[in-house]
Design a protein around this motif. Structure first.
Motif, short mmCIF file in Angstrom:
data_model
loop_
_atom_site.label_atom_id
_atom_site.label_comp_id
_atom_site.label_asym_id
_atom_site.label_seq_id
_atom_site.Cartn_x
_atom_site.Cartn_y
_atom_site.Cartn_z
N MET A 71 36.94 35.40 40.61
CA MET A 71 36.43 36.69 41.05
C MET A 71 36.89 36.99 42.48
O MET A 71 37.35 38.10 42.76
N SER A 72 36.78 36.02 43.38
CA SER A 72 37.14 36.29 44.77
C SER A 72 38.65 36.51 44.93
O SER A 72 39.07 37.32 45.75
N VAL B 90 39.25 40.07 43.85
CA VAL B 90 38.82 40.97 44.92
C VAL B 90 39.86 40.98 46.04
O VAL B 90 40.20 42.04 46.57
N SER B 91 40.39 39.82 46.38
CA SER B 91 41.41 39.72 47.43
C SER B 91 42.66 40.52 47.08
O SER B 91 43.18 41.26 47.92
N ARG C 144 42.80 43.05 44.96
CA ARG C 144 42.42 44.47 44.98
C ARG C 144 42.43 45.02 46.40
O ARG C 144 42.96 46.09 46.65
N HIS C 145 41.85 44.29 47.32
CA HIS C 145 41.78 44.77 48.71
C HIS C 145 43.15 44.78 49.36
O HIS C 145 43.46 45.70 50.12
N THR D 4 35.27 47.59 41.52
CA THR D 4 34.00 47.16 42.10
C THR D 4 33.84 45.66 41.92
O THR D 4 34.50 45.04 41.08
N LEU D 5 32.94 45.10 42.70
CA LEU D 5 32.64 43.68 42.58
C LEU D 5 32.06 43.38 41.20
O LEU D 5 32.33 42.33 40.62
N CYS D 6 31.31 44.31 40.64
CA CYS D 6 30.73 44.14 39.31
C CYS D 6 31.82 44.01 38.24
O CYS D 6 31.76 43.11 37.40
N ASP E 99 34.91 43.12 38.74
CA ASP E 99 35.62 41.87 39.00
C ASP E 99 34.85 40.68 38.44
O ASP E 99 35.43 39.77 37.85
N CYS E 100 33.54 40.68 38.62
CA CYS E 100 32.70 39.60 38.11
C CYS E 100 32.73 39.54 36.59
O CYS E 100 32.88 38.47 35.99
#
Length: 126
Positions: free
Chosen positions: A73-74, A77-78, A80-81, A88-90, A92-93
């Motif tokens: 997940m992290s 997110v990395s 994506r950013h 969203t984090l949701c 991604d999770c």
């Protein structure tokens, strides 16, 4: 003793606008070689992809300990950013929890599409 830098690292391709992923999470046919690798040995594929992102090679092995995959997940997110991809984090999770091999394949395809430079190296040892 100091280590001279032979050249400056290249600038990262960071997008400031909201973009979409270059490929969908289930577009494995876009890169069948990576898809097969991730299907048969996802931990090895995840370690290689993490190394290509410039992170610790063995970091994805920490995901083995549970049903929620914090490293997958992290890393999503990395990516994506780094590229300004909307999400969203949701989401991604959920993606990391229910289809981790597809998430790793998608991140690998994204890096290839955007030609992410490797963060390691570029140092001459004397």
């Amino acid at each position: 003793m100091s280590w001279p830098v032979s050249r400056q690292p290249p600038a990262l391709d960071v997008s400031s606008e909201d973009a979409d992923w270059a490929s969908g999470i289930c577009d494995c046919c876009d890169d069948t070689r990576d898809c097969c690798f991730a299907c048969w040995c996802c931990p090895c594929f995840a370690c290689r992809t993490t190394r290509d992102l410039g992170q610790c090679l063995c970091l994805p092995l920490l995901d083995v300990c549970g049903c929620v995959r914090p490293i997958t997940m992290s890393m999503r997110v990395s990516v994506r950013h780094r590229y300004g991809i909307r999400g969203t984090l949701c989401t991604d999770c959920l993606a990391a929890t229910f289809c981790p091999s597809c998430v790793w394949c998608q991140m690998s395809r994204e890096m290839k599409t955007r030609k992410l430079p490797t963060m390691l190296g570029d140092i001459i040892h004397r």
